[in-house]
Design a protein around this motif. Structure first.
Motif, short mmCIF file in Angstrom:
data_model
loop_
_atom_site.label_atom_id
_atom_site.label_comp_id
_atom_site.label_asym_id
_atom_site.label_seq_id
_atom_site.Cartn_x
_atom_site.Cartn_y
_atom_site.Cartn_z
N HIS A 15 44.87 50.74 35.59
CA HIS A 15 45.67 49.61 34.69
C HIS A 15 47.37 49.69 35.12
O HIS A 15 47.74 48.67 35.20
CB HIS A 15 45.78 50.37 33.34
CG HIS A 15 44.47 50.14 32.55
ND1 HIS A 15 43.88 49.03 32.30
CD2 HIS A 15 43.55 50.91 32.11
CE1 HIS A 15 42.84 48.94 31.44
NE2 HIS A 15 42.50 50.21 31.54
N ARG A 18 47.18 47.32 38.02
CA ARG A 18 47.07 45.82 37.59
C ARG A 18 48.19 45.48 37.25
O ARG A 18 48.72 44.39 37.38
CB ARG A 18 46.01 45.72 36.71
CG ARG A 18 44.69 46.22 37.36
CD ARG A 18 43.55 45.65 36.01
NE ARG A 18 42.24 45.91 36.83
CZ ARG A 18 41.01 45.14 36.71
NH1 ARG A 18 41.34 44.27 35.81
NH2 ARG A 18 39.91 45.61 37.42
N PHE A 19 48.98 46.10 36.18
CA PHE A 19 50.26 45.59 35.72
C PHE A 19 51.23 45.83 36.70
O PHE A 19 52.38 45.12 36.67
CB PHE A 19 50.76 46.47 34.35
CG PHE A 19 49.85 46.29 33.13
CD1 PHE A 19 50.22 44.94 32.63
CD2 PHE A 19 48.79 46.87 32.61
CE1 PHE A 19 49.42 44.44 31.50
CE2 PHE A 19 48.09 46.60 31.68
CZ PHE A 19 48.42 45.34 30.89
N THR A 21 50.93 45.24 40.10
CA THR A 21 50.66 43.99 40.73
C THR A 21 51.52 42.71 39.97
O THR A 21 52.13 41.94 40.67
CB THR A 21 49.03 43.60 41.02
OG1 THR A 21 48.77 44.94 41.57
CG2 THR A 21 48.90 42.57 41.77
N LEU A 22 51.30 42.51 38.65
CA LEU A 22 51.90 41.73 37.86
C LEU A 22 53.28 41.88 38.15
O LEU A 22 54.06 40.67 38.06
CB LEU A 22 51.48 41.65 36.59
CG LEU A 22 49.92 41.14 36.40
CD1 LEU A 22 49.49 41.23 34.71
CD2 LEU A 22 49.52 39.95 36.63
N MET A 23 53.81 42.89 37.91
CA MET A 23 55.35 43.07 38.07
C MET A 23 55.60 42.77 39.29
O MET A 23 56.94 42.44 39.46
CB MET A 23 55.66 44.63 37.54
CG MET A 23 57.15 44.90 37.62
SD MET A 23 58.12 44.38 36.33
CE MET A 23 57.68 45.30 34.81
N LEU A 25 54.37 40.70 41.61
CA LEU A 25 54.48 39.21 41.66
C LEU A 25 55.69 38.71 41.04
O LEU A 25 56.27 37.69 41.22
CB LEU A 25 53.24 38.47 41.28
CG LEU A 25 51.85 38.90 41.97
CD1 LEU A 25 50.77 38.51 41.32
CD2 LEU A 25 51.96 38.50 43.44
N PHE A 26 55.98 39.24 39.77
CA PHE A 26 57.27 38.82 39.09
C PHE A 26 58.46 39.01 39.94
O PHE A 26 59.45 38.27 40.01
CB PHE A 26 57.33 39.49 37.90
CG PHE A 26 58.50 39.16 36.92
CD1 PHE A 26 58.63 37.91 36.40
CD2 PHE A 26 59.73 40.08 36.83
CE1 PHE A 26 59.90 37.58 35.60
CE2 PHE A 26 60.69 39.69 36.18
CZ PHE A 26 60.95 38.44 35.65
N LEU A 57 60.11 43.53 30.56
CA LEU A 57 58.77 43.13 30.77
C LEU A 57 57.98 44.41 31.07
O LEU A 57 56.83 44.76 30.69
CB LEU A 57 58.76 42.26 32.01
CG LEU A 57 57.44 41.74 32.58
CD1 LEU A 57 56.63 41.03 31.71
CD2 LEU A 57 57.63 41.21 34.04
N TYR A 61 54.33 45.41 29.21
CA TYR A 61 53.32 45.91 29.71
C TYR A 61 52.79 47.33 29.19
O TYR A 61 51.56 47.69 29.09
CB TYR A 61 53.52 45.99 31.29
CG TYR A 61 53.37 44.54 31.93
CD1 TYR A 61 52.94 43.39 31.30
CD2 TYR A 61 54.08 44.57 33.23
CE1 TYR A 61 52.94 41.99 31.98
CE2 TYR A 61 54.24 43.23 34.01
CZ TYR A 61 53.46 42.20 33.24
OH TYR A 61 53.60 41.09 33.98
N LYS A 64 51.30 46.89 25.99
CA LYS A 64 49.90 46.31 26.04
C LYS A 64 48.94 47.31 26.53
O LYS A 64 47.77 47.27 25.62
CB LYS A 64 49.96 45.05 27.16
CG LYS A 64 50.52 43.81 26.51
CD LYS A 64 50.11 42.68 27.71
CE LYS A 64 51.03 41.57 27.11
NZ LYS A 64 50.59 40.26 28.00
N ALA A 90 54.61 48.17 42.06
CA ALA A 90 55.48 46.79 41.92
C ALA A 90 56.24 47.01 43.39
O ALA A 90 56.46 45.84 44.10
CB ALA A 90 56.24 46.57 40.92
#
Length: 181
Positions: A15, A18-19, A21-23, A25-26, A57, A61, A64, A90
């Motif tokens: 998890h 995944r988060f 990776t989102l961070m 990309l941000f 952010l 995350y 969530k 990240a």
């Protein structure tokens, strides 16, 4: 959440990846605003605001993760581990983007633009402020001599430091125990 390939529940690390990776990309999208912001100043302001949004952010995350995967309960150690791993993933992702940018795209643009702006400022100040500007010019000249790999490692160290500062407060805020009756 169940991993579709093995029908096993995903781990905290998965998890966080995944988060993270989102961070990451941000952060990459945010980083794009930095060089472009030298020609469009409003984008530099947006870059700064998005930078200030990073801890928020991160909290979103981890919250969530707590609500969706941990049934609304998360102890400090789990929150700290999740947040630390998320930022670490990240940092790795954005480090690759930094390297690509400084190796193939920048060609000294950021440093030279900053030096130009400082030179313009230098002639409008005096005394202690002029000394400070001279020191910043000297530091930028040193930064301009770094290789793309050295710049990347410098930015990784900087990101690790700042993320280390916000990990504990984020974990503290995200910690939640079930209410006992």
């Amino acid at each position: 959440m169940i991993d579709m390939t093995s029908n096993k529940p995903m781990t905290l690390q998965q998890h966080a990846m995944r988060f993270g990776t989102l961070m990451g990309l941000f952060w990459i999208l945010k980083f794009i605003l930095l060089p472009v912001g030298f020609t469009i100043p409003l984008l530099q302001l947006l870059f700064l605001l998005l930078t200030l949004f990073v801890p928020i952010l991160g909290y979103i995350y981890v919250r969530k993760y707590r609500e969706r995967e941990c049934g609304g309960e998360l102890n400090f150690l789990q929150a700290f581990a999740f947040t630390s791993l998320m930022y670490l993933f990240a940092i790795v992702l954005v480090a690759m983007a930094h390297y690509i940018y400084f190796r193939f795209i920048d060609n000294g643009f950021i440093v030279n633009t900053c030096l130009e702006q400082l030179e313009n400022i230098k002639y409008s100040v005096s005394g202690e402020m002029e000394t400070s500007v001279d020191q910043m010019i000297e530091a930028l000249n040193l930064a301009g001599a770094l290789s793309p790999k050295q710049i990347m490692f410098q930015l990784v160290a900087q990101n690790l430091f700042y993320c280390g500062l916000i990990t504990i407060p984020t974990a503290l805020l995200a910690t939640k125990r079930k209410k006992q009756f």
